[in-house]
Design a protein around this motif. Structure first.
Motif, PDB file in Angstrom:
ATOM      1  N   ASN A 188      18.795  22.840  58.974  1.00  0.00           N
ATOM      2  CA  ASN A 188      18.331  23.797  58.703  1.00  0.00           C
ATOM      3  C   ASN A 188      16.744  23.965  57.787  1.00  0.00           C
ATOM      4  O   ASN A 188      16.273  23.776  57.630  1.00  0.00           O
ATOM      5  CB  ASN A 188      19.287  24.883  57.643  1.00  0.00           C
ATOM      6  N   SER A 200      26.901  29.485  62.179  1.00  0.00           N
ATOM      7  CA  SER A 200      26.795  28.081  61.716  1.00  0.00           C
ATOM      8  C   SER A 200      28.365  27.410  61.177  1.00  0.00           C
ATOM      9  O   SER A 200      28.475  26.910  61.566  1.00  0.00           O
ATOM     10  CB  SER A 200      26.342  27.436  60.094  1.00  0.00           C
ATOM     11  N   SER A 239      29.334  24.394  63.221  1.00  0.00           N
ATOM     12  CA  SER A 239      29.752  23.042  62.104  1.00  0.00           C
ATOM     13  C   SER A 239      31.812  23.122  63.332  1.00  0.00           C
ATOM     14  O   SER A 239      32.110  21.613  63.413  1.00  0.00           O
ATOM     15  CB  SER A 239      30.304  23.536  61.777  1.00  0.00           C
ATOM     16  N   VAL A 263      21.671  26.150  66.437  1.00  0.00           N
ATOM     17  CA  VAL A 263      21.903  26.373  65.540  1.00  0.00           C
ATOM     18  C   VAL A 263      20.640  25.772  64.008  1.00  0.00           C
ATOM     19  O   VAL A 263      20.219  26.770  63.569  1.00  0.00           O
ATOM     20  CB  VAL A 263      23.086  26.537  64.816  1.00  0.00           C
ATOM     21  N   LEU A 272      26.935  27.920  54.076  1.00  0.00           N
ATOM     22  CA  LEU A 272      27.106  26.774  54.376  1.00  0.00           C
ATOM     23  C   LEU A 272      27.950  25.657  53.175  1.00  0.00           C
ATOM     24  O   LEU A 272      29.420  25.429  53.540  1.00  0.00           O
ATOM     25  CB  LEU A 272      26.020  26.004  53.962  1.00  0.00           C
ATOM     26  N   HIS A 304      24.159  33.889  60.316  1.00  0.00           N
ATOM     27  CA  HIS A 304      23.592  32.647  60.340  1.00  0.00           C
ATOM     28  C   HIS A 304      25.139  32.219  59.637  1.00  0.00           C
ATOM     29  O   HIS A 304      25.351  31.438  59.918  1.00  0.00           O
ATOM     30  CB  HIS A 304      22.776  32.198  58.941  1.00  0.00           C
ATOM     31  N   ILE A 362      24.129  20.265  60.410  1.00  0.00           N
ATOM     32  CA  ILE A 362      23.368  21.985  60.021  1.00  0.00           C
ATOM     33  C   ILE A 362      22.902  21.724  59.145  1.00  0.00           C
ATOM     34  O   ILE A 362      21.169  22.363  59.749  1.00  0.00           O
ATOM     35  CB  ILE A 362      24.094  22.986  60.670  1.00  0.00           C
ATOM     36  N   LEU A 391      29.214  20.533  58.720  1.00  0.00           N
ATOM     37  CA  LEU A 391      28.468  22.242  58.281  1.00  0.00           C
ATOM     38  C   LEU A 391      27.233  21.315  57.879  1.00  0.00           C
ATOM     39  O   LEU A 391      25.680  21.240  57.303  1.00  0.00           O
ATOM     40  CB  LEU A 391      28.842  22.498  57.281  1.00  0.00           C
ATOM     41  N   GLY A 415      18.557  29.135  62.453  1.00  0.00           N
ATOM     42  CA  GLY A 415      18.595  29.328  61.724  1.00  0.00           C
ATOM     43  C   GLY A 415      18.003  29.511  60.502  1.00  0.00           C
ATOM     44  O   GLY A 415      17.918  30.661  59.718  1.00  0.00           O
TER      45      GLY A 415
END
Length: 427
Positions: A334, A293, A297, A103, A141, A289, A330, A327, A107
Protein backbone atom coordinates in the motif's frame (compact mmCIF):
# COMPACT_ATOMS: atom_id res chain seq x y z
CA UNK A 1 -13.76 -31.73 6.17
CA UNK A 2 -11.24 -32.38 8.90
CA UNK A 3 -8.42 -32.15 6.40
CA UNK A 4 -9.70 -28.77 5.17
CA UNK A 5 -9.85 -27.16 8.59
CA UNK A 6 -6.89 -28.74 10.32
CA UNK A 7 -4.49 -26.16 8.92
CA UNK A 8 -6.58 -23.31 10.28
CA UNK A 9 -6.99 -24.17 13.93
CA UNK A 10 -5.21 -20.94 14.79
CA UNK A 11 -8.09 -18.87 13.41
CA UNK A 12 -11.23 -18.27 15.48
CA UNK A 13 -14.89 -18.22 14.43
CA UNK A 14 -15.89 -14.70 15.49
CA UNK A 15 -17.97 -13.22 12.62
CA UNK A 16 -21.75 -13.25 13.17
CA UNK A 17 -24.35 -12.87 10.39
CA UNK A 18 -24.70 -9.04 10.64
CA UNK A 19 -20.92 -8.68 10.48
CA UNK A 20 -20.72 -11.06 7.51
CA UNK A 21 -23.38 -9.04 5.66
CA UNK A 22 -21.49 -5.82 6.47
CA UNK A 23 -18.21 -7.24 5.16
CA UNK A 24 -19.89 -8.42 1.95
CA UNK A 25 -21.52 -5.03 1.36
CA UNK A 26 -18.28 -3.23 2.15
CA UNK A 27 -16.33 -5.38 -0.32
CA UNK A 28 -18.84 -4.84 -3.16
CA UNK A 29 -19.88 -1.20 -2.75
CA UNK A 30 -16.73 0.67 -3.64
CA UNK A 31 -15.95 3.96 -5.28
CA UNK A 32 -17.99 2.82 -8.31
CA UNK A 33 -21.21 4.02 -6.73
CA UNK A 34 -19.74 7.53 -6.66
CA UNK A 35 -18.71 7.51 -10.32
CA UNK A 36 -20.41 4.88 -12.46
CA UNK A 37 -24.12 5.89 -12.33
CA UNK A 38 -23.37 9.21 -13.98
CA UNK A 39 -20.88 7.76 -16.47
CA UNK A 40 -23.24 5.06 -17.78
CA UNK A 41 -26.16 7.51 -17.87
CA UNK A 42 -24.06 9.77 -20.07
CA UNK A 43 -23.15 6.81 -22.31
CA UNK A 44 -26.60 5.23 -22.73
CA UNK A 45 -29.09 7.79 -21.37
CA UNK A 46 -32.13 6.54 -19.41
CA UNK A 47 -31.71 3.15 -21.14
CA UNK A 48 -28.69 2.63 -18.89
CA UNK A 49 -31.24 1.52 -16.29
CA UNK A 50 -31.76 -1.63 -18.39
CA UNK A 51 -28.06 -2.39 -17.98
CA UNK A 52 -28.32 -1.82 -14.22
CA UNK A 53 -31.30 -4.16 -14.00
CA UNK A 54 -29.59 -6.90 -16.04
CA UNK A 55 -26.37 -6.72 -14.02
CA UNK A 56 -28.33 -6.68 -10.75
CA UNK A 57 -29.84 -10.00 -11.84
CA UNK A 58 -26.61 -11.52 -13.19
CA UNK A 59 -24.74 -10.72 -9.99
CA UNK A 60 -27.01 -13.09 -8.04
CA UNK A 61 -25.49 -16.28 -9.58
CA UNK A 62 -22.00 -14.97 -8.81
CA UNK A 63 -22.97 -14.26 -5.22
CA UNK A 64 -24.68 -17.65 -4.86
CA UNK A 65 -21.66 -19.48 -6.29
CA UNK A 66 -19.24 -17.85 -3.84
CA UNK A 67 -21.67 -18.20 -0.92
CA UNK A 68 -22.26 -21.93 -1.52
CA UNK A 69 -18.55 -22.61 -1.93
CA UNK A 70 -17.78 -20.74 1.31
CA UNK A 71 -20.52 -22.66 3.13
CA UNK A 72 -19.36 -26.05 1.84
CA UNK A 73 -15.59 -25.47 2.11
CA UNK A 74 -14.87 -22.69 4.67
CA UNK A 75 -11.22 -21.67 4.53
CA UNK A 76 -8.98 -18.63 4.82
CA UNK A 77 -7.77 -19.63 1.35
CA UNK A 78 -11.12 -18.55 -0.09
CA UNK A 79 -11.27 -18.89 -3.88
CA UNK A 80 -7.75 -20.35 -4.02
CA UNK A 81 -8.87 -23.11 -1.64
CA UNK A 82 -11.86 -23.91 -3.85
CA UNK A 83 -9.61 -24.09 -6.92
CA UNK A 84 -7.13 -26.25 -5.01
CA UNK A 85 -9.85 -28.73 -4.12
CA UNK A 86 -11.10 -28.83 -7.71
CA UNK A 87 -7.85 -28.78 -9.72
CA UNK A 88 -4.90 -29.27 -7.37
CA UNK A 89 -2.38 -27.26 -5.36
CA UNK A 90 -0.62 -25.53 -8.26
CA UNK A 91 -3.76 -23.89 -9.64
CA UNK A 92 -5.06 -23.10 -6.16
CA UNK A 93 -1.85 -21.29 -5.28
CA UNK A 94 -1.94 -19.47 -8.61
CA UNK A 95 -5.42 -18.05 -7.92
CA UNK A 96 -4.35 -17.16 -4.38
CA UNK A 97 -1.49 -15.06 -5.72
CA UNK A 98 -3.78 -13.40 -8.28
CA UNK A 99 -6.02 -12.20 -5.45
CA UNK A 100 -3.15 -11.33 -3.11
CA UNK A 101 -1.39 -9.17 -5.70
CA UNK A 102 -4.61 -7.24 -6.37
CA UNK A 103 -5.04 -5.72 -2.92
CA UNK A 104 -1.76 -3.80 -2.49
CA UNK A 105 -2.55 -2.07 -5.81
CA UNK A 106 -6.30 -1.62 -5.31
CA UNK A 107 -5.92 -0.26 -1.77
CA UNK A 108 -4.15 2.96 -2.78
CA UNK A 109 -6.68 3.52 -5.59
CA UNK A 110 -9.56 3.32 -3.09
CA UNK A 111 -7.80 5.47 -0.52
CA UNK A 112 -6.87 8.27 -2.92
CA UNK A 113 -10.39 8.28 -4.40
CA UNK A 114 -11.95 8.74 -0.96
CA UNK A 115 -9.38 11.30 0.11
CA UNK A 116 -9.97 13.43 -2.99
CA UNK A 117 -13.68 13.73 -2.25
CA UNK A 118 -12.82 15.03 1.24
CA UNK A 119 -10.14 17.32 -0.16
CA UNK A 120 -12.59 18.80 -2.68
CA UNK A 121 -14.82 19.99 0.16
CA UNK A 122 -11.98 21.30 2.30
CA UNK A 123 -10.00 22.66 -0.69
CA UNK A 124 -6.90 20.70 0.28
CA UNK A 125 -3.78 20.14 -1.84
CA UNK A 126 -2.00 16.93 -2.85
CA UNK A 127 -0.09 16.53 0.41
CA UNK A 128 -3.27 16.58 2.48
CA UNK A 129 -4.92 14.15 0.02
CA UNK A 130 -2.17 11.60 0.50
CA UNK A 131 -2.11 12.10 4.26
CA UNK A 132 -5.81 11.21 4.43
CA UNK A 133 -5.23 8.33 2.01
CA UNK A 134 -2.51 6.97 4.28
CA UNK A 135 -4.93 7.02 7.23
CA UNK A 136 -7.61 5.22 5.18
CA UNK A 137 -5.05 2.48 4.47
CA UNK A 138 -3.44 2.14 7.89
CA UNK A 139 -6.46 2.19 10.21
CA UNK A 140 -8.05 -1.01 8.81
CA UNK A 141 -4.68 -2.78 8.97
CA UNK A 142 -4.26 -1.83 12.63
CA UNK A 143 -7.82 -2.97 13.41
CA UNK A 144 -7.13 -6.30 11.76
CA UNK A 145 -4.12 -6.85 14.00
CA UNK A 146 -6.44 -6.75 17.00
CA UNK A 147 -8.74 -9.16 15.21
CA UNK A 148 -11.76 -9.62 12.94
CA UNK A 149 -14.14 -9.33 15.87
CA UNK A 150 -13.23 -5.64 16.22
CA UNK A 151 -12.92 -5.15 12.45
CA UNK A 152 -16.33 -6.77 11.94
CA UNK A 153 -17.99 -4.55 14.55
CA UNK A 154 -16.47 -1.40 13.09
CA UNK A 155 -17.48 -2.56 9.60
CA UNK A 156 -21.08 -2.96 10.77
CA UNK A 157 -21.12 0.63 12.08
CA UNK A 158 -19.46 2.00 8.94
CA UNK A 159 -21.87 0.17 6.60
CA UNK A 160 -24.82 1.49 8.60
CA UNK A 161 -23.48 5.03 8.11
CA UNK A 162 -22.92 4.43 4.39
CA UNK A 163 -26.44 3.13 3.87
CA UNK A 164 -27.87 6.06 5.84
CA UNK A 165 -25.97 8.60 3.77
CA UNK A 166 -26.92 6.99 0.44
CA UNK A 167 -30.58 6.68 1.44
CA UNK A 168 -30.53 10.35 2.43
CA UNK A 169 -29.05 11.19 -0.98
CA UNK A 170 -31.78 9.22 -2.76
CA UNK A 171 -34.51 10.81 -0.65
CA UNK A 172 -33.16 14.30 -1.18
CA UNK A 173 -33.33 13.82 -4.94
CA UNK A 174 -36.98 12.73 -5.05
CA UNK A 175 -38.45 16.29 -5.20
CA UNK A 176 -36.43 16.89 -8.38
CA UNK A 177 -37.80 13.84 -10.19
CA UNK A 178 -39.11 14.74 -13.66
CA UNK A 179 -40.66 12.31 -16.18
CA UNK A 180 -39.22 14.41 -19.01
CA UNK A 181 -35.74 13.26 -17.99
CA UNK A 182 -36.57 9.75 -19.30
CA UNK A 183 -36.99 10.92 -22.90
CA UNK A 184 -35.46 10.14 -25.27
CA UNK A 185 -35.08 6.77 -23.56
CA UNK A 186 -32.35 5.29 -25.75
CA UNK A 187 -30.51 8.19 -27.41
CA UNK A 188 -27.42 6.20 -28.42
CA UNK A 189 -28.87 2.81 -29.40
CA UNK A 190 -28.62 -0.72 -28.01
CA UNK A 191 -24.84 -0.90 -28.38
CA UNK A 192 -24.43 1.79 -25.74
CA UNK A 193 -26.57 -0.26 -23.35
CA UNK A 194 -24.38 -3.35 -23.89
CA UNK A 195 -21.23 -1.30 -23.36
CA UNK A 196 -22.72 0.08 -20.15
CA UNK A 197 -23.43 -3.43 -18.89
CA UNK A 198 -19.74 -4.28 -19.31
CA UNK A 199 -18.72 -1.19 -17.37
CA UNK A 200 -21.18 -2.00 -14.57
CA UNK A 201 -19.46 -5.33 -13.89
CA UNK A 202 -16.83 -3.42 -11.91
CA UNK A 203 -19.49 -2.24 -9.49
CA UNK A 204 -20.36 -5.82 -8.53
CA UNK A 205 -16.90 -7.34 -8.03
CA UNK A 206 -16.27 -8.26 -4.40
CA UNK A 207 -18.16 -11.45 -3.60
CA UNK A 208 -14.92 -13.42 -3.73
CA UNK A 209 -13.22 -11.32 -1.06
CA UNK A 210 -15.20 -12.41 1.99
CA UNK A 211 -14.80 -16.12 1.15
CA UNK A 212 -11.27 -15.76 2.51
CA UNK A 213 -12.77 -15.00 5.91
CA UNK A 214 -15.15 -17.97 5.91
CA UNK A 215 -12.97 -19.96 8.32
CA UNK A 216 -13.77 -17.27 10.89
CA UNK A 217 -17.56 -17.27 10.31
CA UNK A 218 -19.79 -18.37 13.16
CA UNK A 219 -21.66 -21.39 11.71
CA UNK A 220 -20.33 -20.95 8.14
CA UNK A 221 -22.59 -23.67 6.67
CA UNK A 222 -25.65 -21.49 7.37
CA UNK A 223 -24.33 -17.95 7.62
CA UNK A 224 -22.21 -17.92 4.45
CA UNK A 225 -25.17 -18.28 2.08
CA UNK A 226 -27.47 -16.17 4.27
CA UNK A 227 -24.90 -13.40 4.35
CA UNK A 228 -24.33 -13.38 0.61
CA UNK A 229 -28.05 -13.39 -0.24
CA UNK A 230 -28.90 -10.54 2.15
CA UNK A 231 -26.00 -8.44 0.92
CA UNK A 232 -26.71 -9.19 -2.77
CA UNK A 233 -30.26 -7.91 -2.37
CA UNK A 234 -29.21 -4.78 -0.49
CA UNK A 235 -26.40 -3.96 -2.94
CA UNK A 236 -28.57 -4.45 -6.05
CA UNK A 237 -31.41 -2.30 -4.69
CA UNK A 238 -29.05 0.43 -3.55
CA UNK A 239 -27.16 0.61 -6.83
CA UNK A 240 -30.36 0.66 -8.89
CA UNK A 241 -31.96 3.34 -6.68
CA UNK A 242 -28.92 5.63 -7.03
CA UNK A 243 -28.81 5.02 -10.81
CA UNK A 244 -32.56 5.62 -11.17
CA UNK A 245 -32.47 8.95 -9.31
CA UNK A 246 -29.36 10.01 -11.24
CA UNK A 247 -31.40 9.67 -14.45
CA UNK A 248 -34.64 11.01 -12.92
CA UNK A 249 -32.91 14.24 -11.84
CA UNK A 250 -30.62 14.37 -14.91
CA UNK A 251 -27.56 14.69 -12.67
CA UNK A 252 -25.14 13.78 -15.47
CA UNK A 253 -23.69 15.06 -18.72
CA UNK A 254 -20.94 17.53 -19.58
CA UNK A 255 -18.71 17.84 -16.51
CA UNK A 256 -21.31 16.44 -14.10
CA UNK A 257 -21.04 12.68 -14.68
CA UNK A 258 -17.93 12.01 -12.59
CA UNK A 259 -19.60 13.67 -9.59
CA UNK A 260 -23.21 12.77 -10.31
CA UNK A 261 -24.02 11.76 -6.74
CA UNK A 262 -22.79 15.08 -5.40
CA UNK A 263 -24.75 16.97 -8.08
CA UNK A 264 -27.90 15.02 -7.26
CA UNK A 265 -27.67 15.70 -3.52
CA UNK A 266 -26.83 19.38 -3.88
CA UNK A 267 -30.04 20.00 -5.86
CA UNK A 268 -31.96 19.75 -2.58
CA UNK A 269 -29.36 20.29 0.13
CA UNK A 270 -27.02 22.80 -1.47
CA UNK A 271 -23.35 22.90 -0.35
CA UNK A 272 -24.10 20.58 2.57
CA UNK A 273 -24.65 17.93 -0.09
CA UNK A 274 -20.97 18.10 -0.93
CA UNK A 275 -20.18 17.22 2.67
CA UNK A 276 -22.63 14.31 2.58
CA UNK A 277 -20.97 12.86 -0.51
CA UNK A 278 -17.51 13.44 0.96
CA UNK A 279 -18.50 11.51 4.09
CA UNK A 280 -20.00 8.74 1.97
CA UNK A 281 -16.83 8.52 -0.13
CA UNK A 282 -14.67 8.31 2.98
CA UNK A 283 -16.82 5.60 4.57
CA UNK A 284 -17.15 3.61 1.34
CA UNK A 285 -13.43 3.53 0.62
CA UNK A 286 -12.63 2.71 4.26
CA UNK A 287 -15.13 -0.17 4.30
CA UNK A 288 -13.90 -1.64 1.02
CA UNK A 289 -10.26 -1.55 2.11
CA UNK A 290 -11.18 -3.06 5.48
CA UNK A 291 -12.85 -6.02 3.76
CA UNK A 292 -10.11 -6.57 1.20
CA UNK A 293 -7.17 -6.19 3.60
CA UNK A 294 -8.85 -8.70 5.92
CA UNK A 295 -9.28 -11.15 3.06
CA UNK A 296 -5.82 -10.69 1.55
CA UNK A 297 -4.05 -11.20 4.88
CA UNK A 298 -5.87 -14.52 5.23
CA UNK A 299 -4.88 -15.66 1.74
CA UNK A 300 -1.28 -14.74 2.53
CA UNK A 301 -1.55 -16.91 5.64
CA UNK A 302 -3.08 -19.79 3.66
CA UNK A 303 -0.40 -19.60 0.93
CA UNK A 304 2.30 -19.68 3.58
CA UNK A 305 0.74 -22.75 5.19
CA UNK A 306 0.80 -24.41 1.75
CA UNK A 307 4.48 -23.58 1.30
CA UNK A 308 3.64 -21.39 -1.71
CA UNK A 309 4.63 -18.08 -0.08
CA UNK A 310 7.39 -16.92 2.29
CA UNK A 311 7.12 -18.32 5.81
CA UNK A 312 6.78 -14.87 7.35
CA UNK A 313 3.46 -14.44 5.51
CA UNK A 314 2.06 -17.02 7.95
CA UNK A 315 3.14 -15.35 11.19
CA UNK A 316 0.23 -14.98 13.62
CA UNK A 317 0.02 -12.46 16.45
CA UNK A 318 0.78 -14.22 19.75
CA UNK A 319 -2.22 -12.73 21.55
CA UNK A 320 -4.85 -12.04 18.90
CA UNK A 321 -3.99 -14.95 16.57
CA UNK A 322 -4.27 -12.70 13.51
CA UNK A 323 -2.06 -12.98 10.38
CA UNK A 324 0.32 -10.09 10.98
CA UNK A 325 2.75 -11.37 8.36
CA UNK A 326 0.15 -10.99 5.62
CA UNK A 327 -0.95 -7.61 6.97
CA UNK A 328 2.68 -6.42 6.89
CA UNK A 329 2.96 -7.44 3.22
CA UNK A 330 -0.24 -5.57 2.35
CA UNK A 331 0.86 -2.50 4.29
CA UNK A 332 4.22 -2.39 2.50
CA UNK A 333 2.50 -2.74 -0.88
CA UNK A 334 0.00 0.00 0.00
CA UNK A 335 2.75 2.46 0.91
CA UNK A 336 4.64 1.65 -2.29
CA UNK A 337 1.45 2.20 -4.30
CA UNK A 338 0.84 5.57 -2.66
CA UNK A 339 4.41 6.66 -3.41
CA UNK A 340 4.00 5.67 -7.06
CA UNK A 341 0.80 7.70 -7.34
CA UNK A 342 2.15 10.66 -5.38
CA UNK A 343 5.21 10.92 -7.63
CA UNK A 344 3.02 10.60 -10.77
CA UNK A 345 4.83 7.50 -11.99
CA UNK A 346 1.42 6.20 -13.06
CA UNK A 347 -2.04 7.76 -13.04
CA UNK A 348 -4.97 6.60 -10.95
CA UNK A 349 -6.98 5.64 -14.06
CA UNK A 350 -4.09 3.52 -15.39
CA UNK A 351 -3.40 1.84 -12.05
CA UNK A 352 -6.99 0.80 -11.35
CA UNK A 353 -7.24 -1.50 -14.37
CA UNK A 354 -4.58 -3.86 -12.97
CA UNK A 355 -6.48 -5.08 -9.89
CA UNK A 356 -9.67 -5.14 -11.96
CA UNK A 357 -8.04 -7.64 -14.33
CA UNK A 358 -6.75 -9.91 -11.55
CA UNK A 359 -10.14 -9.88 -9.85
CA UNK A 360 -11.83 -11.03 -13.06
CA UNK A 361 -9.20 -13.76 -13.45
CA UNK A 362 -9.86 -14.80 -9.84
CA UNK A 363 -13.59 -15.01 -10.59
CA UNK A 364 -12.92 -17.24 -13.60
CA UNK A 365 -10.95 -19.62 -11.39
CA UNK A 366 -13.63 -19.59 -8.70
CA UNK A 367 -16.43 -20.22 -11.22
CA UNK A 368 -14.51 -23.12 -12.77
CA UNK A 369 -14.09 -24.59 -9.29
CA UNK A 370 -17.79 -24.04 -8.62
CA UNK A 371 -18.75 -26.00 -11.74
CA UNK A 372 -16.85 -29.00 -10.36
CA UNK A 373 -17.43 -28.68 -6.61
CA UNK A 374 -21.13 -27.79 -6.73
CA UNK A 375 -22.22 -30.62 -9.05
CA UNK A 376 -24.37 -32.12 -6.29
CA UNK A 377 -26.38 -28.88 -6.02
CA UNK A 378 -28.70 -28.02 -8.91
CA UNK A 379 -28.80 -24.34 -7.89
CA UNK A 380 -25.05 -24.21 -7.36
CA UNK A 381 -24.26 -25.87 -10.68
CA UNK A 382 -26.49 -23.50 -12.67
CA UNK A 383 -25.18 -20.45 -10.79
CA UNK A 384 -21.55 -21.49 -11.39
CA UNK A 385 -22.09 -22.02 -15.14
CA UNK A 386 -23.85 -18.66 -15.58
CA UNK A 387 -21.09 -16.89 -13.63
CA UNK A 388 -18.38 -18.61 -15.67
CA UNK A 389 -19.95 -17.63 -19.00
CA UNK A 390 -20.32 -13.99 -17.89
CA UNK A 391 -16.73 -13.64 -16.64
CA UNK A 392 -15.18 -15.43 -19.63
CA UNK A 393 -17.18 -13.18 -21.95
CA UNK A 394 -15.85 -10.10 -20.18
CA UNK A 395 -12.14 -11.01 -20.13
CA UNK A 396 -11.30 -10.20 -23.79
CA UNK A 397 -12.62 -6.67 -23.26
CA UNK A 398 -10.15 -5.86 -20.46
CA UNK A 399 -7.62 -4.52 -22.96
CA UNK A 400 -3.93 -4.36 -22.11
CA UNK A 401 -4.62 -4.98 -18.40
CA UNK A 402 -5.55 -8.58 -19.28
CA UNK A 403 -1.80 -9.18 -19.62
CA UNK A 404 -1.20 -8.56 -15.89
CA UNK A 405 -2.85 -11.80 -14.64
CA UNK A 406 -1.21 -13.69 -17.51
CA UNK A 407 2.20 -12.34 -16.47
CA UNK A 408 1.61 -13.50 -12.89
CA UNK A 409 0.63 -16.96 -14.15
CA UNK A 410 3.78 -17.20 -16.30
CA UNK A 411 6.07 -16.13 -13.44
CA UNK A 412 4.50 -18.62 -11.02
CA UNK A 413 4.71 -21.43 -13.59
CA UNK A 414 8.39 -20.74 -14.35
CA UNK A 415 9.17 -20.53 -10.62
CA UNK A 416 7.43 -23.85 -9.99
CA UNK A 417 9.32 -25.59 -12.79
CA UNK A 418 12.63 -24.30 -11.44
CA UNK A 419 11.80 -25.64 -7.99
CA UNK A 420 10.85 -29.01 -9.42
CA UNK A 421 14.05 -29.06 -11.46
CA UNK A 422 16.18 -28.34 -8.40
CA UNK A 423 14.31 -30.99 -6.42
CA UNK A 424 15.03 -33.58 -9.10
CA UNK A 425 18.74 -32.67 -9.14
CA UNK A 426 19.11 -32.85 -5.37
CA UNK A 427 17.03 -36.03 -5.24
Amino acid sequence: MANETSRETGLRGVLSLPQIVSLYIGSVIGSGILLVPGLVAEKAGPASLIAWLVMSILVIPMAITMGLLAAKHPSSGGVSHFVRLAFGDHYGNMVGWLFLLSVPIGGPVLAVTGARYVAAVLQWGEQQVYLVATMILLVPLLMNIIGLKLAGRVQTIVITLILSVLLLAIGAAIPHYAPANFTPFMPNGWLSVLQSAGLLFWCFIGWEAVTHLSAEFVNPQKNAIRGVMWSAGIVALLYFAVAFMTVATHSYGRDLSAASLSVMVQKSLGPIGGWIVACAALFICFAAHNAYSSAASRIAFALSMEGAAPKWFGILHRTYRTPIGGLAFIGAGNILGLLVLYNHVISLSDLIVLPNATFVATYIGGCLAGVRLLRDSRVGKVAAWISLIVTLGLYPFLGWSALYPLAIVVILTVSRRRKLGKAELTG
